[in-house]
Design an enzyme around this catalytic site. Structure first.
Site, mmCIF file in Angstrom:
data_model
loop_
_atom_site.group_PDB
_atom_site.id
_atom_site.type_symbol
_atom_site.label_atom_id
_atom_site.label_comp_id
_atom_site.label_asym_id
_atom_site.label_seq_id
_atom_site.Cartn_x
_atom_site.Cartn_y
_atom_site.Cartn_z
ATOM 1 N N GLU A 413 0.744 -1.290 -0.007
ATOM 2 C CA GLU A 413 -0.186 0.182 0.097
ATOM 3 C C GLU A 413 0.771 1.235 -0.001
ATOM 4 O OE1 GLU A 413 -3.751 0.168 2.272
ATOM 5 O OE2 GLU A 413 -3.848 -1.850 1.983
HETATM 6 C C1 FAD Z 1 1.762 -9.925 0.155
HETATM 7 C C2 FAD Z 1 1.464 -8.609 -0.949
HETATM 8 C C3 FAD Z 1 0.250 -8.498 -0.983
HETATM 9 C C4 FAD Z 1 -0.180 -7.430 -2.076
HETATM 10 N N1 FAD Z 1 -1.441 -7.028 -1.910
HETATM 11 C C5 FAD Z 1 -1.844 -6.109 -2.917
HETATM 12 C C6 FAD Z 1 -3.078 -5.878 -3.487
HETATM 13 O O1 FAD Z 1 -4.149 -6.406 -2.974
HETATM 14 N N2 FAD Z 1 -3.615 -4.951 -4.369
HETATM 15 C C7 FAD Z 1 -2.686 -4.281 -5.241
HETATM 16 O O2 FAD Z 1 -2.880 -3.717 -6.082
HETATM 17 N N3 FAD Z 1 -1.138 -4.506 -4.802
HETATM 18 C C8 FAD Z 1 -0.824 -5.600 -3.826
HETATM 19 N N4 FAD Z 1 0.395 -5.652 -3.422
HETATM 20 C C9 FAD Z 1 1.589 -5.060 -4.255
HETATM 21 C C10 FAD Z 1 2.271 -3.796 -3.551
HETATM 22 O O3 FAD Z 1 1.370 -2.855 -3.155
HETATM 23 C C11 FAD Z 1 3.503 -3.451 -4.279
HETATM 24 O O4 FAD Z 1 4.437 -4.469 -3.887
HETATM 25 C C12 FAD Z 1 4.214 -2.298 -3.617
HETATM 26 O O5 FAD Z 1 3.272 -1.153 -4.118
HETATM 27 C C13 FAD Z 1 5.759 -1.975 -4.125
HETATM 28 O O6 FAD Z 1 5.720 -2.267 -5.467
HETATM 29 P P1 FAD Z 1 6.884 -3.222 -5.976
HETATM 30 O O7 FAD Z 1 6.770 -4.590 -5.180
HETATM 31 O O8 FAD Z 1 6.701 -3.315 -7.498
HETATM 32 O O9 FAD Z 1 8.129 -2.628 -5.662
HETATM 33 P P2 FAD Z 1 9.011 -1.443 -6.416
HETATM 34 O O10 FAD Z 1 8.024 -0.492 -7.049
HETATM 35 O O11 FAD Z 1 9.724 -2.236 -7.568
HETATM 36 O O12 FAD Z 1 9.775 -0.878 -5.367
HETATM 37 C C14 FAD Z 1 11.041 -1.743 -4.626
HETATM 38 C C15 FAD Z 1 11.395 -0.824 -3.615
HETATM 39 O O13 FAD Z 1 11.969 0.326 -4.401
HETATM 40 C C16 FAD Z 1 12.091 1.454 -3.543
HETATM 41 N N5 FAD Z 1 11.448 2.513 -4.198
HETATM 42 C C17 FAD Z 1 10.593 2.311 -5.229
HETATM 43 N N6 FAD Z 1 10.195 3.788 -5.527
HETATM 44 C C18 FAD Z 1 11.036 4.590 -4.912
HETATM 45 C C19 FAD Z 1 11.136 5.940 -4.771
HETATM 46 N N7 FAD Z 1 10.446 6.752 -5.680
HETATM 47 N N8 FAD Z 1 12.184 6.681 -3.863
HETATM 48 C C20 FAD Z 1 12.668 5.699 -3.407
HETATM 49 N N9 FAD Z 1 12.631 4.446 -3.295
HETATM 50 C C21 FAD Z 1 11.699 3.861 -3.810
HETATM 51 C C22 FAD Z 1 11.244 1.101 -2.119
HETATM 52 O O14 FAD Z 1 12.104 0.820 -0.991
HETATM 53 C C23 FAD Z 1 10.660 -0.047 -2.708
HETATM 54 O O15 FAD Z 1 10.181 -1.109 -1.810
HETATM 55 C C24 FAD Z 1 0.890 -6.391 -2.593
HETATM 56 C C25 FAD Z 1 2.140 -6.941 -2.461
HETATM 57 C C26 FAD Z 1 2.527 -7.990 -1.532
HETATM 58 C C27 FAD Z 1 4.035 -8.370 -1.461
#
Ligand code: FAD
Length: 598
Positions: A413
């Site tokens: 989130e």
């Molecule tokens: C168990 C689980 C349940 C989930 N449930 C849902 C759901 O119900 N609905 C839904 O839509 N999504 C869901 N998600 C998705 C979740 O919201 C995303 O994993 C989250 O938004 C991060 O996106 P990403 O995993 O692609 O990480 P990325 O966007 O690749 O980011 C990885 C890391 O990079 C860093 N980062 C990224 N951008 C920046 C920035 N601008 N500045 C500094 N650091 C940065 C942060 O440390 C981040 O943790 C779920 C994820 C998990 C693991």
């Protein structure tokens, strides 16, 4: 304009369209950034409306009794499943539709009341609280907030009773933190009767057990070559919908069904569009605001469990002929945990009340709450784990599960990094616009002095006036005045950052982190003062338990004020250059990569 600058202008435009739709009441957080303490939003400490209190007390008692009797978090974790009878039970006691209006079968609870219920679930089982959040806090939220009357009548009743389950599907391979980068396409059919969806969603909680999914997809903007995100109600029986992975194997919250699905040439009737066409990002972010308040409640519940487990162990485990609780390094962890728990609860209540009381824009406060409570829970789990020593490491320990479960909170989130940056940038926009007004008029006096004069007077006023933090309790006057002075100092620091760095500050995340960190601590402190003031005035418990919790509150304020001073001090005294230079060389970025992430 180079490519980075074009991208930035695009992001600013998107953010402005999303966030600033017209004049709004000044919120608490935006007030802080302008050097003001907008007391009305935090004080007096919010209470659930008297008319709702009896219903809430009854619900909490019912929820507690049900969970104690029926919820087995260990089994849920081991089998990686929440049994259907638990879901049905939660539905029966109203948890799956608690904030829905009674006309659709819900209980019409306020967000604050609902948070108190979710704290109970969060205290026991993170899988169950994430499942409930995915269904209620975000799954049906778009329908509740943006659905037309017809849509609500058609879709809500079975979702509110738990006969059907919901999910919220935003994330895709290319749209994680960068939520606006949704690639799933929704093309209108030639006759305009439906949209054809193509794309893949991943990491979606409840995806494989939901009968209704709110799906974000990109639709063309009529009359242009642009596209924008739109929210659709999707059912998995639509031809073209395929569940690729119903339950992705994972570290924690193993009881939740986290799925990956694709949509290929899937026709969705235009009647299933939720909210205005092209405004899906606004829909998504508003939904997530609600999710972040219940997130705060669940983390508060889990942190209370950590504290209880730590205290139980510290009072019983003996080493060196003493109980662990006799050692100051153990006491330090327990004292801090108690202080943080007090603040987490207060901040959740105040933030939820902002929604209930109709503040239009509470995005900064919900972002602060999410970052603050998830970080503090992580520390609490880690500290409780450490106090339990080797015994915590084995999988018959609740802390082993809680550690795995808590890790998602700082990522899901909105990752904490993205939200931290958001808090600083949106917060600084207010004073930033006033400075811009002044600069623009200095370099182009023909614009007239009116707006620049007002902006100048506002900036000057905040620079000379220490805001007052009104408290009723004499014993809180000193903390209240310290907070007022810190807000004044914070405002000067924000002004200095804006004047020194100007627009490039938008890329300087280390500066942003300190500004957001100080703002979060000030918000948390304001919530703590508000709660403590109400308790001291007789609104709360008495006796030793109350004295203990008041000590925790006082400790929180001391520690929080130290942290604020440290954040502000490090704005000018820091290792940023050396740190970024080291990271750049390790990352293989050449020397010309500018410092401060620019
Ligand atoms: C168990 C689980 C349940 C989930 N449930 C849902 C759901 O119900 N609905 C839904 O839509 N999504 C869901 N998600 C998705 C979740 O919201 C995303 O994993 C989250 O938004 C991060 O996106 P990403 O995993 O692609 O990480 P990325 O966007 O690749 O980011 C990885 C890391 O990079 C860093 N980062 C990224 N951008 C920046 C920035 N601008 N500045 C500094 N650091 C940065 C942060 O440390 C981040 O943790 C779920 C994820 C998990 C693991």
């Amino acid at each position: 304009m180079n490519e980075a600058e074009i991208q930035r202008q695009k992001e600013i435009k998107e953010a402005e369209e999303l966030l600033f739709t017209g004049p709004q009441a000044l919120g608490f957080a935006k007030g802080l950034f302008l050097g003001r303490f907008v007391a009305d939003w935090a004080m007096p400490y919010p209470r659930v409306a008297a008319a709702q209190q009896a219903g809430l007390d009854k619900s909490i008692a019912e929820v507690r009794a049900y969970l104690d009797e029926n919820l087995d978090p260990v089994a849920i974790d081991r089998t990686a499943d929440i049994p259907r009878h638990v879901i049905d039970g939660l539905a029966r006691i109203g948890v799956l539709g608690m904030t829905a209006p009674t006309e659709y079968g819900g209980r019409g609870f306020s967000q604050q009341a609902y948070c108190q219920v979710l704290e109970e679930i969060g205290a026991r089982c993170a899988s169950t609280s994430v499942f409930t959040n995915a269904h209620h806090s975000i799954g049906i939220r778009a329908l509740l907030l943006f659905g037309t009357r017809e849509q609500k009548q058609k879709w809500l009743p079975p979702l509110v009773t738990g006969e059907q389950l919901a999910a919220f599907a935003l994330t895709e391979k290319e749209a994680g933190s960068d939520a606006a980068n949704v690639q799933t396409l929704a093309e209108p059919s030639a006759d305009g009767s439906h949209y054809v969806l193509n794309g893949e969603k991943r990491y979606i909680t409840n995806a494989s057990i939901a009968q209704v999914l709110t799906v974000m997809a990109r639709t063309p903007v009529p009359g242009s070559d642009k596209s924008a995100i739109t929210a659709f109600l999707v059912t998995p029986d639509m031809p073209g919908f395929t569940m690729l992975e119903p339950r992705m194997e994972k570290l924690g919250i193993r009881g939740t069904a986290t799925g990956r699905f694709e949509m290929r040439d899937m026709a969705v009737p235009k009647e299933n569009i939720l909210g205005p066409l092209g405004k899906g990002l606004k829909v998504a972010l508003t939904v997530l605001d609600f999710g972040r308040t219940t997130f705060g409640a669940c983390c508060t519940g889990a942190a209370k469990t950590c504290l209880r487990l730590a205290v139980e162990h510290a009072n019983t485990r003996r080493q060196f002929k003493k109980t662990l609780g006799d050692f100051d390094l153990v006491k330090r962890k327990i004292g801090r945990m108690a202080a943080d728990v007090y603040a987490m609860e207060a901040m959740t209540a105040v933030t939820a009340s902002l929604i209930d009381r109709g503040l239009e824009d509470y995005m900064i406060e919900t972002a602060m709450l999410k970052v603050f409570t998830t970080d503090r829970l992580w520390e609490a789990v880690n500290d409780a784990f450490q106090i339990h020593g080797g015994s915590a490491y084995f999988n018959d320990s609740p802390l082993e599960r809680m550690l795995r479960d808590a890790r998602i909170n700082q990522i899901g989130e909105g990752s904490n990094e993205v939200l931290t940056s958001f808090v600083a940038l949106v917060g600084m926009r207010g004073p930033g616009m006033e400075f811009k007004e002044i600069y623009d008029t200095m370099f182009n006096p023909s614009r007239g002095l009116g707006k620049a004069w007002t902006a100048g007077m506002n900036r000057l006023g905040a620079a000379v006036k220490i805001p007052s933090v009104p408290v009723k309790s004499e014993s809180l006057r000193s903390q209240a005045s310290q907070l007022g002075r810190l807000i004044w100092r914070f405002n000067l620091s924000v002004n200095r950052a804006l004047i020194t760095y100007r627009e490039p500050v938008m890329d300087m995340q280390l500066v942003q982190e300190r500004i957001a960190g100080a703002a979060m601590e000030m918000f948390a402190s304001a919530c703590v003062i508000s709660r403590l003031d109400a308790e001291l005035q007789g609104g709360g418990k008495n006796g030793e338990a109350a004295a203990g919790s008041h000590r925790a509150a006082a400790l929180f304020l001391r520690q929080s004020f130290h942290r604020i001073r440290r954040f502000l001090g490090e704005l000018t005294d820091n290792d940023d250059e050396a740190l970024l230079a080291t990271a750049n060389s390790v990352l293989g970025k050449n020397d010309s990569a500018r410092l401060n992430g620019r």
